[in-house]
Write a protein that holds these residues in place. Structure first.
Motif, short mmCIF file in Angstrom:
data_model
loop_
_atom_site.label_atom_id
_atom_site.label_comp_id
_atom_site.label_asym_id
_atom_site.label_seq_id
_atom_site.Cartn_x
_atom_site.Cartn_y
_atom_site.Cartn_z
N ARG A 12 111.83 2.95 -15.14
CA ARG A 12 110.95 2.64 -16.26
C ARG A 12 111.13 1.17 -16.63
O ARG A 12 112.25 0.75 -16.92
CB ARG A 12 111.26 3.54 -17.45
CG ARG A 12 110.25 3.40 -18.56
CD ARG A 12 110.54 4.32 -19.69
NE ARG A 12 110.31 5.71 -19.37
CZ ARG A 12 110.78 6.73 -20.11
NH1 ARG A 12 111.49 6.48 -21.18
NH2 ARG A 12 110.53 7.97 -19.76
N GLN A 52 107.36 4.02 -14.14
CA GLN A 52 106.72 4.21 -15.45
C GLN A 52 106.68 2.84 -16.12
O GLN A 52 107.70 2.16 -16.23
CB GLN A 52 107.53 5.19 -16.29
CG GLN A 52 107.53 6.59 -15.71
CD GLN A 52 108.33 7.57 -16.54
OE1 GLN A 52 108.89 7.24 -17.58
NE2 GLN A 52 108.38 8.80 -16.07
N LEU A 128 104.39 7.79 -21.20
CA LEU A 128 105.10 7.32 -20.00
C LEU A 128 105.47 8.51 -19.11
O LEU A 128 105.28 8.48 -17.90
CB LEU A 128 106.37 6.55 -20.40
CG LEU A 128 106.13 5.19 -21.04
CD1 LEU A 128 107.43 4.62 -21.61
CD2 LEU A 128 105.53 4.20 -20.04
N CYS A 160 113.56 1.60 -21.51
CA CYS A 160 113.26 0.97 -20.21
C CYS A 160 114.55 0.44 -19.59
O CYS A 160 115.48 0.06 -20.29
CB CYS A 160 112.26 -0.17 -20.40
SG CYS A 160 110.66 0.40 -21.02
#
Ligand code: UDP
Length: 243
Positions: A12, A52, A128, A160
């Motif tokens: 991510r 993502q 996400l 993230c």
């Protein structure tokens, strides 16, 4: 259902796009041709890596608070104008992503119910997880900072693995490479080095301090070289990594 195999190291990622990336070759405003090229590349990258992606959009192609302050417009007002400018870029990006087959949602930290949903962490995470790109506009929602700070706070909120900041140069140099052909690119930098050297223009210090305190790596890379977004996401050693 099994998740398809991927090669990426980063699951991510938060991509920070500055206003200048929306302007393309123009001095001002949004260049849809350029944004379409970017959206195509993002579509290919997501398909290839299964990453993502959250995106923070800047607004400097339209308005920066500091540049209008002292002109009769108050600094805070100028900053809110800048935050609204990011919303314009975000609206363009989300539509163009969708036109390129990428599911995307626009969230904002400046209330604008007609055009975007308010930023909430829960909904952002859910988008996400469902494979939607989350574009976050409105910066942090407060004046006196920039979208670099918003990139770091949003990356932390949305859990993230790293922030990747797209620029027009391929990393951070010891001198300005435009004026000094002998300038050397740094492949890796520490947060401490970036904070202690005022010449080092990576992100504003508020953003760097926050990333340092929370061990969030930042990679500065050149967006104009096609394939670079994928390379960075796959952990290739391009650009400059600050960690
Ligand atoms: N801005 C702000 N608070 C934020 C983010 C942005 O006040 O949290 C304002 C500020 O005036 C800034 C402008 O919005 O100059 C546009 O954002 P930025 O300069 O970060 O855009 P970029 O340089 O990435 O294009």
């Amino acid at each position: 259902m099994q998740t398809p195999p991927t090669t990426q190291t980063h699951k991510r990622v938060l991509l920070k796009l500055s206003g200048e990336q929306f302007a393309g070759d123009r001095e001002y405003g949004v260049d849809p041709i350029f944004v379409n090229k970017l959206a195509q590349e993002l579509a290919e990258t997501i398909a290839a890596t299964n990453v993502q992606l959250a995106i923070i959009v800047g607004g400097g192609n339209i308005m920066r608070g500091a540049s209008v302050a002292k002109s009769g417009i108050e600094r805070a007002t100028g900053d809110y104008m800048g935050m609204l400018a990011t919303l314009i870029n975000g609206m363009a990006l989300v539509d163009i992503l969708k036109a390129n087959g990428v599911p995307a949602r626009l969230q904002t930290r400046v209330r604008s119910d007609q055009v975007a949903e308010p930023f909430t962490r829960g909904r952002g995470l859910r988008h996400l997880e469902k494979g939607r790109v989350v574009v976050v506009a409105g910066g942090t929602g407060t004046p006196y900072v920039t979208t670099d700070t918003a990139a770091v706070t949003t990356a932390l909120e949305l859990e993230c693995d790293m922030v990747i900041k797209a620029t027009k140069v391929d990393g951070v140099y010891d001198k300005d490479p435009k004026n000094h052909p002998e300038a050397v690119k740094h492949d890796n930098l520490t947060f401490g080095k970036v904070l202690s050297d005022p010449e080092m223009n990576v992100m504003d210090n508020a953003a760097i301090s926050l990333a340092m305190d929370n061990h969030l790596p930042i990679v500065i890379f050149d967006l104009l070289t096609r394939g670079n977004i994928r390379r960075v996401i796959e952990g290739e050693n391009i650009g400059t990594k600050v960690s």
